[in-house]
Design a protein around this motif. Structure first.
Motif, PDB file in Angstrom:
ATOM      1  N   LEU A 247      -1.988  -0.132  -5.703  1.00 58.29           N
ATOM      2  CA  LEU A 247      -0.832   0.872  -5.932  1.00 58.29           C
ATOM      3  C   LEU A 247       0.238   0.329  -4.803  1.00 58.29           C
ATOM      4  N   SER A 248      -0.163  -0.192  -3.757  1.00 58.34           N
ATOM      5  CA  SER A 248       0.797  -0.521  -2.595  1.00 58.34           C
ATOM      6  C   SER A 248       1.724  -1.529  -3.211  1.00 58.34           C
ATOM      7  N   LEU A 249       0.989  -2.534  -3.897  1.00 62.63           N
ATOM      8  CA  LEU A 249       1.658  -3.802  -4.592  1.00 62.63           C
ATOM      9  C   LEU A 249       2.585  -3.278  -5.584  1.00 62.63           C
ATOM     10  N   ILE A 250       2.148  -2.241  -6.262  1.00 61.40           N
ATOM     11  CA  ILE A 250       3.092  -1.793  -7.169  1.00 61.40           C
ATOM     12  C   ILE A 250       4.182  -1.159  -6.714  1.00 61.40           C
ATOM     13  N   GLY A 251       4.058  -0.253  -5.436  1.00 61.79           N
ATOM     14  CA  GLY A 251       5.171   0.312  -4.860  1.00 61.79           C
ATOM     15  C   GLY A 251       6.309  -0.766  -4.274  1.00 61.79           C
ATOM     16  N   THR A 252       5.505  -1.993  -3.984  1.00 65.19           N
ATOM     17  CA  THR A 252       6.565  -3.161  -3.542  1.00 65.19           C
ATOM     18  C   THR A 252       7.154  -3.642  -4.516  1.00 65.19           C
ATOM     19  N   MET A 253       6.701  -3.988  -5.543  1.00 63.07           N
ATOM     20  CA  MET A 253       7.231  -4.522  -6.756  1.00 63.07           C
ATOM     21  C   MET A 253       8.367  -3.636  -7.238  1.00 63.07           C
ATOM     22  N   LYS A 254       8.220  -2.195  -7.320  1.00 58.85           N
ATOM     23  CA  LYS A 254       9.298  -1.186  -7.849  1.00 58.85           C
ATOM     24  C   LYS A 254      10.351  -1.284  -6.840  1.00 58.85           C
TER      25      LYS A 254
END
Length: 459
Positions: A247-254
């Motif tokens: 989820l942290s990685l997804i937030g960064t990608m967003k």
């Protein structure tokens, strides 16, 4: 009595018989000398009669000690220790000493019998009140002793012979007759699991078998719950550890897509598709975390805050709380209290949660049932309070009946499979049990069993 000592009394009787015998001899001598006077005939008859009488008297008197011994041994043989030896104390010190010793021996026997009876009463009380079932039977299967725990565990009011077990426990009866296997696990009807231990002892020249029956079903259920809790705790930990960095990685990608990736006329909406995909991944990840976190309650139930709870008023409060829902669902909701004002030691909030869960489960099961009804019954038996929640719904399929208390198992489309597992865990923490009896097409009955709170000072 003129002579107080036995020896003098004996001597006096012997001397008297000698004098009487001499008189009889004199009279007989006169008769043999052809003296036919009536006085000699009468004297002979009288003296003979007196001699016979005194002879019996001497015999009775000299056998007083033998009779005393016979009475003494009879009192021991028939456990009659209430008699006292004192009637012939006037015969002298030797008789007084003998009577004193007899009375001491009888008093010792009396104390031993009283102690044995007290010990036997204590042992019998312990046997009858111990929670482990106990039975003692001989080589012919005759049951000489059985306590209430054994009869209750096996579902009998009274047992006289091992053969009586064949009706409901054929396998157990066969193993008890055989006695080859001294320790085994017996599984009976309704999930009954009993640890059986047989000890052979010799009593009175006969072989007796002492059987202990330990109901391990609550322990097995507790171990099962602990195993599921450990598994759930591990899975939850691993899933959370895996999802959190994702989820942290997804937030960064967003953030990168939204701020650093410019949209161009030639991308054909690729940036929007990427943003939508990342948003979907984030939503599903958050949903998964919330789902997993929802099982936290199963692995961390707070300890009950015990208090004295009166069952009938608690049921009435729950009924008043849920009555509007039942009316809206067109369900007949009734309560029958046979438990009186019995108290249980329980956490009222947790107990209410369990009962509400059982009632709501019954309500959901009655969704498509005509003339639906839910009936709650409370009653007492053998220092236990029972609460039955009965419905006339479709029942539970036999293949699902054994699994409904397993965590995550559910027959509902949107169910979590935690409610019944949580309820059973709560009741186990209260020292009770929860069971279900159901037949497809004929409804279900869930039974909560709790120990009665005994008054202070009672046994």
């Amino acid at each position: 009595m003129i002579f107080k000592r036995f020896s003098l009394g004996l001597l006096w009787r012997i001397v008297l018989i000698i004098f009487l015998s001499a008189g009889l001899a004199y009279c007989l001598t006169q008769l043999f000398q052809a003296k036919t006077e009536v006085i000699y005939w009468l004297s002979c008859a009288l003296l003979f009669g007196v001699i016979v009488y005194r002879g019996f008297d001497l015999y009775y008197y000299s056998n007083a000690t033998n009779r005393k011994l016979a009475r003494f041994f009879d009192s021991i043989q028939y456990d009659d220790f209430s008699i006292k030896f004192s009637s012939d104390n006037t015969f002298g010190k030797s008789f007084q000493g003998l009577n004193k010793q007899f009375n001491k021996v009888l008093e010792a026997f009396r104390k031993i019998r009283a102690e044995n009876e007290a010990s036997l009463h204590l042992v019998n009380t312990i046997i009858q009140n111990v929670q482990t079932g106990l039975m003692l039977y001989d080589q012919y299967g005759r049951i000489e002793l059985s306590n209430g725990a054994a009869c209750k565990l096996l579902g009998f009011y009274r047992l006289k012979n091992i053969a009586e077990l064949k009706a409901n426990h054929a396998e157990l009866a066969e193993k008890l007759h055989d006695t080859t296997d001294k320790h085994f696990l017996y599984q009976g009807a309704n999930g009954l699991q009993v640890s059986v231990n047989i000890v052979s002892i010799r009593l009175g020249g006969q072989i007796k078998n002492l059987v202990s029956l330990q109901n391990i079903q609550p322990e097995m259920q507790q171990k099962e719950v602990e195993a599921w809790q450990n598994l759930t705790r591990v899975l939850r930990h691993e899933i959370m550890n895996s999802l959190t960095p994702i989820l942290s990685l997804i937030g960064t990608m967003k953030h990168i897509v939204d701020t650093e990736l410019p949209a161009t006329a030639n991308d054909n909406g690729a940036k929007g598709d990427l943003q939508e995909a990342l948003q979907t991944l984030e939503s599903r990840g958050i949903g998964m975390i919330n789902f997993v976190d929802g099982y936290r309650s199963f692995t961390s139930i707070p300890s009950p805050s015990f208090a004295e709870v009166q069952v009938a008023p608690l049921i009435l409060q729950i009924m008043n709380l849920l009555q509007p829902e039942m009316v809206a669902a067109h369900i007949s909701f009734s309560v029958e209290s046979k438990a009186g004002d019995q108290l249980v030691q329980a956490d009222p909030e947790q107990l209410s949660m369990v009962l509400i869960n059982l009632i709501k489960n019954a309500k959901e099961a009655l969704e498509h049932t005509k003339d639906a009804l839910i009936h709650i019954t409370t009653y007492t038996q053998n220092q236990w309070v029972f609460i039955d929640v009965t419905d006339n719904g479709p029942g539970i399929e036999p293949e699902a009946l054994e699994d409904i208390f397993i965590p995550f198992f559910t027959t509902k489309e949107n169910g979590s499979g935690i409610g019944l597992s949580l309820s059973r865990q709560i009741i186990q923490q209260h020292g009770g049990t929860i069971k279900v009896v159901s037949q497809a097409g004929k409804g279900s009955r869930f039974t909560v069993q709790l120990k009665i709170k005994m008054p202070a000072g009672s046994t």
